[in-house]
Design a protein around this motif. Structure first.
Motif, PDB file in Angstrom:
ATOM      1  N   PRO A 104     -32.898 -41.121  50.158  1.00 37.70           N
ATOM      2  CA  PRO A 104     -33.196 -41.800  48.884  1.00 37.70           C
ATOM      3  C   PRO A 104     -32.096 -41.721  47.849  1.00 37.70           C
ATOM      4  O   PRO A 104     -31.705 -42.731  47.301  1.00 37.70           O
ATOM      5  N   ASN A 105     -31.586 -40.553  47.592  1.00 40.23           N
ATOM      6  CA  ASN A 105     -30.557 -40.511  46.550  1.00 40.23           C
ATOM      7  C   ASN A 105     -29.446 -39.558  46.938  1.00 40.23           C
ATOM      8  O   ASN A 105     -29.423 -38.418  46.520  1.00 40.23           O
ATOM      9  N   PRO A 106     -28.559 -40.036  47.756  1.00 41.89           N
ATOM     10  CA  PRO A 106     -27.457 -39.173  48.155  1.00 41.89           C
ATOM     11  C   PRO A 106     -26.424 -39.060  47.050  1.00 41.89           C
ATOM     12  O   PRO A 106     -26.080 -40.038  46.411  1.00 41.89           O
ATOM     13  N   THR A 107     -25.952 -37.871  46.845  1.00 42.37           N
ATOM     14  CA  THR A 107     -24.988 -37.686  45.770  1.00 42.37           C
ATOM     15  C   THR A 107     -23.553 -37.694  46.288  1.00 42.37           C
ATOM     16  O   THR A 107     -22.701 -38.347  45.728  1.00 42.37           O
ATOM     17  N   LYS A 108     -23.302 -36.975  47.365  1.00 44.12           N
ATOM     18  CA  LYS A 108     -21.933 -36.946  47.863  1.00 44.12           C
ATOM     19  C   LYS A 108     -21.822 -37.766  49.131  1.00 44.12           C
ATOM     20  O   LYS A 108     -22.800 -37.979  49.829  1.00 44.12           O
ATOM     21  N   ILE A 109     -20.628 -38.170  49.442  1.00 45.18           N
ATOM     22  CA  ILE A 109     -20.487 -38.984  50.640  1.00 45.18           C
ATOM     23  C   ILE A 109     -19.731 -38.271  51.746  1.00 45.18           C
ATOM     24  O   ILE A 109     -19.359 -38.890  52.727  1.00 45.18           O
ATOM     25  N   ASP A 110     -19.492 -37.023  51.618  1.00 47.34           N
ATOM     26  CA  ASP A 110     -18.818 -36.359  52.733  1.00 47.34           C
ATOM     27  C   ASP A 110     -19.857 -35.947  53.768  1.00 47.34           C
ATOM     28  O   ASP A 110     -21.026 -35.771  53.472  1.00 47.34           O
ATOM     29  N   ARG A 111     -19.393 -35.797  54.990  1.00 45.16           N
ATOM     30  CA  ARG A 111     -20.324 -35.662  56.113  1.00 45.16           C
ATOM     31  C   ARG A 111     -21.249 -34.474  55.980  1.00 45.16           C
ATOM     32  O   ARG A 111     -22.450 -34.588  56.216  1.00 45.16           O
ATOM     33  N   ALA A 112     -20.683 -33.336  55.619  1.00 42.92           N
ATOM     34  CA  ALA A 112     -21.527 -32.141  55.544  1.00 42.92           C
ATOM     35  C   ALA A 112     -22.650 -32.328  54.547  1.00 42.92           C
ATOM     36  O   ALA A 112     -23.793 -31.935  54.788  1.00 42.92           O
ATOM     37  N   SER A 113     -22.349 -32.962  53.421  1.00 46.40           N
ATOM     38  CA  SER A 113     -23.400 -33.165  52.425  1.00 46.40           C
ATOM     39  C   SER A 113     -24.455 -34.132  52.922  1.00 46.40           C
ATOM     40  O   SER A 113     -25.644 -33.961  52.651  1.00 46.40           O
ATOM     41  N   ILE A 114     -24.009 -35.155  53.618  1.00 38.85           N
ATOM     42  CA  ILE A 114     -24.975 -36.119  54.135  1.00 38.85           C
ATOM     43  C   ILE A 114     -25.945 -35.416  55.075  1.00 38.85           C
ATOM     44  O   ILE A 114     -27.163 -35.605  54.998  1.00 38.85           O
ATOM     45  N   VAL A 115     -25.405 -34.591  55.954  1.00 39.52           N
ATOM     46  CA  VAL A 115     -26.283 -33.884  56.890  1.00 39.52           C
ATOM     47  C   VAL A 115     -27.211 -32.944  56.148  1.00 39.52           C
ATOM     48  O   VAL A 115     -28.407 -32.875  56.428  1.00 39.52           O
TER      49      VAL A 115
END
Lengths: 458, 207
Positions: free
Chosen positions: A271-282
């Motif tokens: 719904p509301n992702p803040t960062k776009i780096d892979r670790a954060s996405i996971v």
């Protein structure tokens, strides 16, 4: 003399005796190009100087053993021939000076600054190299004039460095990097980076092999997407390493691209992702899965409660028809009315067991954060928003709308934000759920924020 | 050297042959921030493992499939939620007969508030408004009043009307009474007594 020289060479490999670790870094810079051009042997000056020649041989030994450098043997000659324009004598002197320099390397550390300054002031092409060389922690190259009576090292060295007629072609660990430099400047560079090479070669072997394997493994096992990062680093930190791409086959590249797309898809689901780096996405995906599971539990419970409530009211109706206005709820009167399905039965049991409804979720945006926690019929709402509008007013309106009974409110301005905590109770019969509360509140508050005039919303 | 890459070792071994040829290329292919890079990979790896542990679908053991399975699973969960929500809403629009029955509980709150009013008077809590100047344009405000529906909204509207900006606020309820204490700031000058009276009047008035 030999022993001294040997010890010299050892020390040459790590200029700064205090930081031997940096040698590995240095050595990493030493070789890059796929077909490594043979490191040019440090030959300063001519063979006329007996010192020089001996050292040349020793150097070449070192160079040849770890690697196949068929051309290495030719380079000494080449070097001798090479510098016609620059006069030889300075080379000899330079070499001698350098040897002396090595002999007294301990005191070099504090005295390099002048030379370094000169080095930095080299021609335009030296813009790239000083950065790398400073990384390499090259010794600055001047000694105080009084230090060695026998050597004119500091001044001469710096003179040579700053002069454009430097002749000595020495081992240049950075040679492979193919910096776009004039030959002259290159000579200057080599002057500055002299004598780095020998130990590096050995170090390279010791560490490089491992590193290669490591990276290879990394490339293969991580689905190849690490390649990307490595290549990116390559492009940024080292010039002329573009050949790495050719090693990855097109299918590998496709896989990597496909893999990256997956991350993007995952990000879009959240719904509301803040960062776009892979670790954060996971990380956010994990939290979102947990939140979804909680929401499902909450809904299931709500549905059950609803069903039971309906069942109970049905029951009441029936009993009401039969008898007076008796409150049948507390009586588990199954005499008149039997539960017809297992679901209803479980409803009974559940309500008798007083199973608590609980759920928790968060909604975040760039300027707002809403946190809603429900335990049974109490709802705790936390709201944080960047200070711009009177969000408290809008929040209270929303709470009224949702029929939430305020019990306690606390909060205020904290720095650039407003932060409030609401303890509320769900009115009986109201059927709000966590995500409903959170979404409504978030929507209203965000909308008001966006619509607000830049000036104070009051 | 490869301490952080224990998962990668098996693959590394099998590729050794292919590697040796190009060994010389990459011999000193070290990232300047090797440790940071390693840590970054480790972090991502750990998180991927955690993700897999939450997702019941496991098709493959590759990292790509972890992400793909997670996507599928999240899609499923979202569908579940949507369905449950629909069911819930359908139950909302329950047949009217039952609604009538369910209005019984709704009557209760009103009864309660009138009871509470009585209680408030019994205990002797009196409505009260205090306004105290603490700075050039800062005030402390304290209001004790009867708790009614939408009372706080009314309070906020009044604040806005008066041009009071709330610096911090605390609200508690007890026995049908509500206590608001706040520190407020205003741009315009205001007369303390007048404002106090105004507030008292507003809070007392019925909505």
């Amino acid at each position: 003399m030999e022993e001294a020289r040997e010890s010299l060479y050892e020390e040459m490999g790590c200029f700064d005796p205090n930081t031997p670790a940096e040698v590995t870094v240095e050595s990493s810079f030493s070789q890059a190009e796929p077909p490594p051009p043979p490191p040019q042997v440090l030959v300063a000056g001519s063979t006329s100087n007996s010192n020089c020649s001996v050292e040349v041989e020793e150097l070449s030994e070192f160079h040849l053993s770890p690697q196949d450098c068929p051309q290495a043997s030719s380079t000494p000659l080449q070097f001798h021939i090479n510098p016609p324009p620059p006069p030889p004598p300075p080379c000899d002197q330079l070499h001698n000076n350098l040897i002396h320099q090595m002999a007294s390397h301990q005191q070099q550390h504090s005295n390099w600054d002048n030379g370094y300054q000169d080095f930095v002031n080299l021609g335009p092409n030296s813009a790239t190299t000083p950065d790398l060389l400073s990384l390499l922690h090259l010794p600055r190259c001047s000694l105080p004039p009084n230090h060695h009576p026998s050597s004119m090292l500091p001044n001469s060295f710096s003179d040579i460095m700053s002069s454009s007629s430097a002749a000595a072609v020495m081992y240049d660990p950075l040679f492979h990097l193919n910096f776009p430099m004039q030959p002259r400047d290159q000579n200057q560079l080599r002057n500055g980076s002299c004598l780095l090479g020998v130990e590096d070669q050995i170090q390279m072997d010791a560490n490089g092999g491992m590193n290669v394997l490591y990276f290879e493994g990394a490339n293969n096992n991580n689905g190849g997407f690490e390649n990307e990062i490595l290549e990116f680093n390559n492009g940024v930190t080292r010039k002329g390493r573009g050949s790495r791409k050719s090693r990855t086959s097109p299918t590998e590249r496709e896989r990597r691209v496909h893999f990256n797309d997956r991350f993007f898809d995952l990000k879009n689901l959240i719904p509301n992702p803040t960062k776009i780096d892979r670790a954060s996405i996971v990380g956010e995906a994990i939290d979102y899965i947990k939140e979804l599971l909680r929401t499902i539990e909450e809904f299931k419970m709500l549905v059950e409660k609803k069903r039971c409530g309906r069942f109970r009211s049905k029951k009441r109706a029936r009993v009401g028809e039969g008898g007076g206005g008796e409150d049948q709820e507390e009586e588990e009167d199954t005499v008149n009315y039997k539960p017809q399905s297992e679901v209803d039965q479980s409803c009974f049991n559940k309500n008798n067991n007083n199973s608590l409804r609980c759920s928790w979720l968060k909604r975040k945006s760039k300027v707002t954060e809403v946190d809603v926690r429900i335990i049974d019929d109490e709802v705790t709402i936390k709201l944080v928003q960047k200070k711009k509008i009177n969000c408290l007013l809008f929040t209270t309106k929303v709470l009224d709308q949702l029929q939430l009974d305020l019990h306690h409110v606390a909060g205020g301005q904290i720095g650039e934000h407003y932060s409030f905590l609401f303890n509320t109770k769900i009115c009986e019969g109201s059927c709000v759920y966590a995500s409903g509360i959170a979404d409504t509140l978030m929507e209203v508050v965000e909308k008001q924020y966006m619509e607000a005039v830049p000036s104070n919303g009051y | 050297m490869g301490g952080g890459s224990r998962f990668q070792e098996p693959v590394r071994m099998s590729r050794r042959k292919q590697v040796t040829k190009k060994k010389e290329d990459d011999e000193n292919f070290k990232s300047p921030n090797l440790e940071a890079e390693r840590r970054r990979r480790e972090k991502l790896h750990c998180r991927l493992m955690a993700l897999r542990s939450h997702v019941p679908i496991v098709t493959n053991m590759t990292k790509a499939s972890i992400v793909e399975d997670a996507i599928t699973y999240i899609g499923e969960l979202q569908n579940n939620v949507k369905n449950l929500l629909e069911t819930f809403h359908e139950m909302e629009e329950a047949p009217p007969e039952i609604d009538e029955e369910q209005t019984d509980p709704m009557i209760k709150p009103e009864v309660e508030t009138s009871d509470l009013n009585e209680e408030m008077k019994k205990i002797g809590i009196e409505e009260n408004v205090q306004l105290c100047k603490i700075g050039e344009r800062k005030f402390w405000l304290k209001i004790i009043t009867e708790k009614k529906d939408g009372i706080f909204t009314k309070f906020m509207e009044v604040m806005r009307f008066l041009g009071f900006e709330i610096i911090d606020i605390s609200l508690t309820t007890s026995n049908g009474t509500i206590l608001i204490s706040a520190s407020v700031q205003t741009q315009e000058l205001c007369d303390v007594e007048q404002t106090k009276d105004f507030l008292l009047e507003v809070m007392r008035s019925s909505p």
